[in-house]
Design an enzyme around this catalytic site. Structure first.
Site, PDB file in Angstrom:
ATOM      1  N   ARG A 139      83.239 -11.268 -41.211  1.00 58.74           N
ATOM      2  CA  ARG A 139      82.447 -12.496 -41.012  1.00 58.74           C
ATOM      3  C   ARG A 139      80.949 -12.215 -41.058  1.00 58.74           C
ATOM      4  NH1 ARG A 139      86.251 -13.117 -37.124  1.00 58.74           N
ATOM      5  NH2 ARG A 139      87.917 -14.490 -37.800  1.00 58.74           N
ATOM      6  N   LYS A 189      99.055  -2.380 -35.971  1.00 61.12           N
ATOM      7  CA  LYS A 189      99.759  -2.669 -34.737  1.00 61.12           C
ATOM      8  C   LYS A 189      98.773  -3.221 -33.702  1.00 61.12           C
ATOM      9  CE  LYS A 189      99.023  -0.244 -31.553  1.00 61.12           C
ATOM     10  NZ  LYS A 189      97.865   0.302 -30.811  1.00 61.12           N
ATOM     11  N   HIS A 240      99.684   4.548 -36.462  1.00 57.17           N
ATOM     12  CA  HIS A 240      99.075   5.797 -36.952  1.00 57.17           C
ATOM     13  C   HIS A 240      99.726   7.045 -36.371  1.00 57.17           C
ATOM     14  CE1 HIS A 240      96.671   5.657 -33.229  1.00 57.17           C
ATOM     15  NE2 HIS A 240      96.386   6.927 -33.448  1.00 57.17           N
ATOM     16  N   LYS A 264     100.578  11.400 -37.856  1.00 55.85           N
ATOM     17  CA  LYS A 264     100.122  12.669 -37.258  1.00 55.85           C
ATOM     18  C   LYS A 264     101.033  13.796 -37.725  1.00 55.85           C
ATOM     19  CE  LYS A 264      98.233  10.544 -33.070  1.00 55.85           C
ATOM     20  NZ  LYS A 264      96.826  10.886 -33.020  1.00 55.85           N
ATOM     21  N   ASP A 301      99.985  -1.811 -26.269  1.00 53.49           N
ATOM     22  CA  ASP A 301      99.056  -0.969 -27.032  1.00 53.49           C
ATOM     23  C   ASP A 301      99.678   0.385 -27.390  1.00 53.49           C
ATOM     24  OD1 ASP A 301      96.501  -0.425 -28.163  1.00 53.49           O
ATOM     25  OD2 ASP A 301      95.945   0.742 -26.405  1.00 53.49           O
ATOM     26  N   HIS A 319     103.594   3.433 -30.308  1.00 56.13           N
ATOM     27  CA  HIS A 319     103.456   4.890 -30.414  1.00 56.13           C
ATOM     28  C   HIS A 319     104.579   5.637 -29.679  1.00 56.13           C
ATOM     29  CE1 HIS A 319      99.715   3.872 -32.142  1.00 56.13           C
ATOM     30  NE2 HIS A 319      98.939   3.966 -31.092  1.00 56.13           N
ATOM     31  N   LYS A 327      95.248   5.258 -19.622  1.00 55.60           N
ATOM     32  CA  LYS A 327      93.831   5.531 -19.886  1.00 55.60           C
ATOM     33  C   LYS A 327      93.189   6.065 -18.613  1.00 55.60           C
ATOM     34  CE  LYS A 327      93.130   2.502 -23.782  1.00 55.60           C
ATOM     35  NZ  LYS A 327      93.054   3.481 -24.873  1.00 55.60           N
TER      36      LYS A 327
HETATM   37  C1  BG6 Z   1      95.467   3.125 -30.563  1.00 54.76           C
HETATM   38  C2  BG6 Z   1      95.259   2.337 -29.314  1.00 54.76           C
HETATM   39  O1  BG6 Z   1      96.551   2.616 -31.286  1.00 54.76           O
HETATM   40  O2  BG6 Z   1      95.722   4.480 -30.228  1.00 54.76           O
HETATM   41  C3  BG6 Z   1      94.138   2.932 -28.471  1.00 54.76           C
HETATM   42  O3  BG6 Z   1      94.942   0.995 -29.642  1.00 54.76           O
HETATM   43  C4  BG6 Z   1      94.373   4.398 -28.225  1.00 54.76           C
HETATM   44  O4  BG6 Z   1      94.007   2.252 -27.243  1.00 54.76           O
HETATM   45  C5  BG6 Z   1      94.674   5.108 -29.534  1.00 54.76           C
HETATM   46  O5  BG6 Z   1      93.225   4.935 -27.614  1.00 54.76           O
HETATM   47  C6  BG6 Z   1      95.083   6.543 -29.288  1.00 54.76           C
HETATM   48  O6  BG6 Z   1      95.189   7.181 -30.526  1.00 54.76           O
HETATM   49  P1  BG6 Z   1      95.032   8.741 -30.626  1.00 54.76           P
HETATM   50  O7  BG6 Z   1      95.301   9.044 -32.050  1.00 54.76           O
HETATM   51  O8  BG6 Z   1      93.658   9.085 -30.172  1.00 54.76           O
HETATM   52  O9  BG6 Z   1      96.078   9.287 -29.689  1.00 54.76           O
END
Ligand code: BG6
Length: 511
Positions: free
Chosen positions: A74, A178, A208, A212, A265, A270, A360
């Protein structure tokens, strides 16, 4: 050596080296010409992850020879302003650089995502890029936006005639970030919408973690070795821990995080991706359908806690100070920590608890899987104090940082008396292969360009994981925890998380 020597002897480390030379994968092939369009181009993910990944790929010569990355957002930036913002990200975050090679490929278009005119202008710009750079009409749309913004983009792409059917001379693929939805109903609705506009083979739901190296190595470790698989079941495994601990707080992402929380999240995607890889049956081949099919069976076998046992199986936490973060409500009940006990109801894993932990502002950044093997059935070494020192074997897959694999086992401590200590065999990626493994997004972007969906989530798997977690989310929406905030930054979460594992006679692995 005194009789209690074992109790005082430090744990020893025995290092092993990789005996293999890296061999290029047989499936490695060049990515075809394409334009990558990034929706949400002014956001955090683009600057912090996508641009550095593209920078690395450019530096390694792995981007397609004919390539353009067109940011769409935007903000009324010019292409020069966009490049200036991205340059900072690439230089700060990409150790390998690559900016000089990437910069000429970057372009920017500003527009409202709900406005049909944006998609007309996008179509025109893409046609120009095709002409200027020979991109052959191939398109990779990357939706780096929150779930609520996906529908207008998908509609806009269709209305703008920007989605070619599968089998057309040019490919159209769409990567969706995601979390895919926010519960089962919304994930299903999103899947239905996407399926209406494109084929599943064109849909790349990204998590993601699957990119890894260490997560991909779970399959290699399990199925390219013969020593682990015979032990990989309820007969030999006592319990499994999967931990994703972060030291950072939510930082500037308060708005996103308030809508998401740790369950959406990290846990729904993950951690469940990692769990399904660790628990799945051997696939018939390493092809996308076979691997994803086996993972799906595990996701569908997750035991759903009954509503009256949810609080026994799931512990939530919020760090002190979270409510003062930007864009966070002063009375927020969004969890920033979760610990869960999960069972996989199938023949292989019946009765084996999988303990998941994510949060976190914890004491250390560490993501790992620890497979705790059964204790020995009988101690042959006489004195009680020796037997007490024999720890069960633990196989740890360190996903990050200090990527590697470690196995602990008991060993006689050299000396005239019998003393036993725990030693470990430790494989570190940096030592075994030299250098750090590539960033997850590099592999995933390349796979999407090449059209390989193996490391992306299938619609059924996404729905299965939401089906499992939605009742847990719903429970806590109706019964928000009353004790938030309940843990200190730099701790290991709330005290009740310890009780979750302690009552089964176990301890969280000290990290
Ligand atoms: C993301 C989350 O998908 O993954 C984040 O939205 C998180 O909150 C992150 O910090 C962690 O990714 P990585 O690769 O640093 O473990």
């Amino acid at each position: 050596m005194p009789p209690d020597a074992a109790a005082t002897v430090p744990r020893e480390t025995m290092r092993i080296e990789a005996l293999t030379r890296p061999v290029a994968s047989a499936s490695a092939r060049a990515a075809p010409a394409c334009a990558m369009v990034i929706f949400g181009a002014t956001g955090d993910l683009t600057r912090r992850k996508l641009m550095p990944a593209l920078g690395h790929l450019a530096a390694a010569g792995s981007l397609p020879e004919r390539f353009a990355a067109l940011g769409l957002g935007r903000r009324p930036w010019t292409p020069e302003e966009f490049r200036a913002h991205m340059e900072r990200g690439v230089r700060e975050l990409s150790q390998g650089g690559g900016w000089d090679a990437l910069a000429p490929c970057l372009d920017y278009l500003s527009g409202d995502l709900g406005d049909a005119g944006t998609y007309r202008r996008l179509g025109d710009r893409l046609a120009e890029l095709d002409h200027e750079r020979g991109l052959q009409g191939n398109r990779l749309f990357y939706l780096a936006v929150p779930p609520g913004e996906i529908a207008p983009i998908v509609h806009g792409l269709r209305a703008g005639g920007l989605i070619q059917p599968p089998g057309a001379p040019s490919f159209t693929r769409v990567i969706i970030e995601k979390p895919f939805g926010r519960d089962l109903a919304s994930a299903r609705a999103l899947n239905a919408l996407v399926a209406d506009v494109m084929d599943e083979s064109q849909t790349f739901r990204i998590d993601h973690y699957l990119g890894k190296e260490t997560v991909q190595n779970i399959l290699v470790l399990r199925f390219a070795n013969s020593i682990f698989e015979p032990l990989w079941n309820r007969e030999h495994v006592d319990y499994v821990e999967i931990c994703a601990a972060e030291t950072d707080g939510v930082g500037t992402r308060g708005k996103f995080y308030e809508q998401t929380g740790v369950l959406r999240d990290i846990v729904q995607n993950h951690l469940l991706e990692v769990l399904t890889l660790a628990a799945m049956e051997p696939p018939t081949t390493q092809g996308a359908d076979d691997v994803r099919g086996e993972k799906l069976k595990v996701a569908r076998a997750l035991r759903q806690p009954w509503s009256d046992t949810i609080e026994r199986e799931v512990v939530l936490g919020q760090y002190r100070g979270y409510r003062n973060e930007p864009d966070v409500a002063p009375d927020s009940v969004t969890p920033t920590f979760a610990a869960l006990r999960v069972f996989v109801d199938n023949w292989r894993w019946q009765g084996v608890p999988f303990y998941l932990r994510a949060g976190k502002r914890l004491a250390r950044r560490v993501t790992e899987i620890s497979v705790h093997l059964q204790p020995i059935p009988l101690c042959l070494f006489g004195r009680e104090e020796v037997c007490e020192r024999i720890d069960p074997n633990v196989l740890t897959i360190r996903i990050q940082p200090d990527e590697g694999v470690q196995l602990t086992f008991a060993s006689k401590i050299p000396g005239h008396d019998l003393a036993v200590g725990t030693v470990k065999m430790d494989m570190r990626y940096t030592e075994a292969f030299g250098g750090d493994p590539p960033e997850a997004y590099e592999r995933l972007l390349l796979d999407a360009m090449r059209g390989d969906p193996t490391l992306f989530s299938h619609r059924d798997a996404v729905e299965a994981s939401w089906a499992w977690i939605t009742p847990i989310l719903a429970h806590y929406e109706q019964h928000p925890p009353a004790d938030f905030p309940n843990y200190d930054p730099a701790s290991w979460g709330p005290d009740c998380a310890r009780r979750l594992i302690h009552r089964d006679g176990h301890e969280w692995r000290s990290l």
